[in-house]
Design a protein around this motif. Structure first.
Motif, mmCIF file in Angstrom:
data_model
loop_
_atom_site.group_PDB
_atom_site.id
_atom_site.type_symbol
_atom_site.label_atom_id
_atom_site.label_comp_id
_atom_site.label_asym_id
_atom_site.label_seq_id
_atom_site.Cartn_x
_atom_site.Cartn_y
_atom_site.Cartn_z
ATOM 1 N N ILE A 89 3.719 0.813 -0.812
ATOM 2 C CA ILE A 89 4.710 -0.219 -1.080
ATOM 3 C C ILE A 89 4.856 -0.398 -2.592
ATOM 4 O O ILE A 89 3.860 -0.532 -3.306
ATOM 5 N N ASP A 90 6.091 -0.405 -3.070
ATOM 6 C CA ASP A 90 6.318 -0.658 -4.487
ATOM 7 C C ASP A 90 6.340 -2.150 -4.771
ATOM 8 O O ASP A 90 7.036 -2.905 -4.075
ATOM 9 N N TYR A 91 5.577 -2.545 -5.790
ATOM 10 C CA TYR A 91 5.728 -3.898 -6.302
ATOM 11 C C TYR A 91 6.763 -3.839 -7.418
ATOM 12 O O TYR A 91 6.566 -3.153 -8.438
ATOM 13 N N ILE A 92 7.873 -4.549 -7.233
ATOM 14 C CA ILE A 92 8.969 -4.557 -8.202
ATOM 15 C C ILE A 92 9.224 -6.005 -8.606
ATOM 16 O O ILE A 92 9.560 -6.841 -7.752
ATOM 17 N N VAL A 93 9.031 -6.293 -9.875
ATOM 18 C CA VAL A 93 9.235 -7.656 -10.366
ATOM 19 C C VAL A 93 10.656 -8.116 -10.027
ATOM 20 O O VAL A 93 11.641 -7.421 -10.293
ATOM 21 N N HIS A 152 2.416 -4.139 -21.010
ATOM 22 C CA HIS A 152 3.452 -4.482 -20.027
ATOM 23 C C HIS A 152 3.075 -3.959 -18.645
ATOM 24 O O HIS A 152 3.245 -4.657 -17.636
ATOM 25 N N TYR A 153 2.555 -2.769 -18.618
ATOM 26 C CA TYR A 153 2.152 -2.176 -17.335
ATOM 27 C C TYR A 153 1.030 -2.981 -16.685
ATOM 28 O O TYR A 153 1.115 -3.355 -15.511
ATOM 29 N N TYR A 154 -0.027 -3.267 -17.442
ATOM 30 C CA TYR A 154 -1.160 -3.990 -16.846
ATOM 31 C C TYR A 154 -0.770 -5.410 -16.449
ATOM 32 O O TYR A 154 -1.271 -5.929 -15.438
ATOM 33 N N GLN A 155 0.121 -6.026 -17.205
ATOM 34 C CA GLN A 155 0.612 -7.351 -16.809
ATOM 35 C C GLN A 155 1.343 -7.280 -15.469
ATOM 36 O O GLN A 155 1.215 -8.182 -14.635
ATOM 37 N N THR A 156 2.091 -6.198 -15.262
ATOM 38 C CA THR A 156 2.821 -6.042 -14.006
ATOM 39 C C THR A 156 1.870 -5.790 -12.845
ATOM 40 O O THR A 156 2.057 -6.333 -11.747
ATOM 41 N N VAL A 157 0.830 -5.006 -13.072
ATOM 42 C CA VAL A 157 -0.166 -4.798 -12.012
ATOM 43 C C VAL A 157 -0.858 -6.116 -11.677
ATOM 44 O O VAL A 157 -1.101 -6.430 -10.503
ATOM 45 N N GLN A 158 -1.159 -6.909 -12.717
ATOM 46 C CA GLN A 158 -1.743 -8.231 -12.471
ATOM 47 C C GLN A 158 -0.808 -9.075 -11.604
ATOM 48 O O GLN A 158 -1.242 -9.767 -10.680
ATOM 49 N N MET A 159 0.477 -9.022 -11.893
ATOM 50 C CA MET A 159 1.453 -9.768 -11.108
ATOM 51 C C MET A 159 1.465 -9.297 -9.656
ATOM 52 O O MET A 159 1.622 -10.103 -8.732
ATOM 53 N N SER A 160 1.288 -8.003 -9.457
ATOM 54 C CA SER A 160 1.277 -7.477 -8.080
ATOM 55 C C SER A 160 0.111 -8.033 -7.282
ATOM 56 O O SER A 160 0.234 -8.309 -6.083
ATOM 57 N N GLN A 162 -1.294 -10.967 -7.797
ATOM 58 C CA GLN A 162 -1.092 -12.397 -7.599
ATOM 59 C C GLN A 162 0.092 -12.716 -6.689
ATOM 60 O O GLN A 162 0.185 -13.824 -6.171
ATOM 61 N N ALA A 163 0.974 -11.753 -6.485
ATOM 62 C CA ALA A 163 2.225 -12.018 -5.760
ATOM 63 C C ALA A 163 1.982 -12.396 -4.300
ATOM 64 O O ALA A 163 1.112 -11.837 -3.635
ATOM 65 N N ASP A 164 2.769 -13.332 -3.827
ATOM 66 C CA ASP A 164 2.737 -13.711 -2.417
ATOM 67 C C ASP A 164 3.686 -12.788 -1.653
ATOM 68 O O ASP A 164 4.899 -12.978 -1.660
ATOM 69 N N GLY A 166 3.069 -12.124 1.649
ATOM 70 C CA GLY A 166 2.902 -12.406 3.065
ATOM 71 C C GLY A 166 1.616 -11.866 3.661
ATOM 72 O O GLY A 166 0.800 -11.242 2.982
ATOM 73 N N PRO A 167 1.430 -12.077 4.962
ATOM 74 C CA PRO A 167 0.167 -11.711 5.628
ATOM 75 C C PRO A 167 -0.081 -10.214 5.729
ATOM 76 O O PRO A 167 -1.214 -9.790 5.974
ATOM 77 N N PHE A 168 0.941 -9.399 5.555
ATOM 78 C CA PHE A 168 0.774 -7.951 5.659
ATOM 79 C C PHE A 168 0.728 -7.270 4.294
ATOM 80 O O PHE A 168 0.882 -6.056 4.195
ATOM 81 N N LYS A 169 0.509 -8.048 3.255
ATOM 82 C CA LYS A 169 0.415 -7.474 1.913
ATOM 83 C C LYS A 169 -0.698 -6.429 1.867
ATOM 84 O O LYS A 169 -1.811 -6.671 2.349
ATOM 85 N N PRO A 170 -0.447 -5.241 1.291
ATOM 86 C CA PRO A 170 -1.506 -4.224 1.186
ATOM 87 C C PRO A 170 -2.700 -4.742 0.417
ATOM 88 O O PRO A 170 -2.563 -5.535 -0.514
ATOM 89 N N LYS A 171 -3.858 -4.239 0.795
ATOM 90 C CA LYS A 171 -5.092 -4.669 0.144
ATOM 91 C C LYS A 171 -5.682 -3.588 -0.762
ATOM 92 O O LYS A 171 -6.778 -3.764 -1.296
#
Length: 267
Positions: A89-93, A152-160, A162-164, A166-171
């Motif tokens: 799954i892509d995390y896209i801001v 910028h990259y590591y900040q985005t990974v951090q955001m991924s 922390q992002a909500d 839902g219950p099926f978010k990859p771990k």
């Protein structure tokens, strides 16, 4: 246990047409006990893929077929190997709501999944940071330099993390040092060890897993796995679960560099 948790498939529009069975039979022949197919999930319908061929994600019309084929193969091979149905799954801001909606609809069909950052946003534009050396260096120029791009990259990974979603978010967090893919294309020595250790510490505290992705060893401008092996040692020290992933896009690359890495680490 021999496990490969990051494998692509004939459903990848920028991969190969190698059939599932070719991957599965190779995994069995190499005594792997468990594999996860993690095809690139369809991108949000309202997101414009910035790559030239717009082929970063699976065609959404093929998703049901992908799941159905893997359900059949899971049953067919269950006596020989554990096959997990997964997606990358892509995390896209800015597209958290769309991603959460997708996972709420399809997460129940998945046994496993990876959350990865491939796209970085700057001034309302998105860049596929691992697409090419040219895009990588252009993005660095846009944000003010190589160090700024890493930040910028590591900040985005951090955001991924922390992002909500839902219950099926990859771990499992995919290739969390992907920003190293073209590190030999510039002459700077970027010291990002503290950033990576901080990232891993937050992952461990939040119950995530680490994708120890061997594909970087095959990239001529990277020449190391994602993350580098000394950071894998740190991950294990803080008890962050580590899952080997070959990130194979062809059957030939399945389990690439596993022997080299497994000599040093136990998974």
């Amino acid at each position: 246990m021999k496990r490969d948790g990051h494998i692509h498939t004939p459903f990848c529009p920028h991969g190969s047409s190698d059939p599932f069975e070719l991957y599965i039979e190779k995994a069995i022949a190499n005594s792997f006990e468990e594999i996860t197919f993690t095809e690139h999930a369809p991108l949000p319908a309202n997101f414009v893929d910035p790559t030239p061929e717009q082929d970063s994600g699976m065609d959404s019309a093929q998703l049901h077929n992908y799941i159905e084929q893997l359900q059949r193969l899971k049953e067919l091979y269950k006596a020989q190997i554990k096959i997990n149905i997964g997606l990358e799954i892509d995390y896209i801001v800015g597209y958290e709501a769309e991603t959460r909606q997708f996972l709420n609809e399809y997460g129940k069909f998945l046994d496993d999944a990876i959350l990865s950052v491939h796209f970085l946003k700057h001034d309302d534009n998105y860049y596929c940071i691992d697409f090419s050396e040219e895009v990588y260096l252009h993005f660095a120029e846009q944000v003010g330099g190589i160090q700024e791009m890493y930040d910028h990259y590591y900040q985005t990974v951090q955001m991924s993390i922390q992002a909500d979603l839902g219950p099926f978010k990859p771990k499992r967090i995919g290739h969390p040092t992907l920003i190293h893919k073209f590190q030999l294309a510039h002459s700077l020595q970027i010291d990002d060890k503290n950033q990576i250790e901080s990232l891993f510490t937050k992952m461990a505290r939040s119950g995530y897993e680490l994708d120890l992705n061997s594909a970087g060893l095959s990239k001529p401008l990277c020449k190391e796995p994602y993350p580098p092996l000394d950071l894998v040692t740190f991950a294990q020290k803080i008890k962050l679960p580590v899952v080997f992933g070959s990130d194979a896009h062809t059957a030939k690359d399945l389990h690439q560099h596993y022997s080299q890495i497994s000599q040093k680490f136990k998974f």
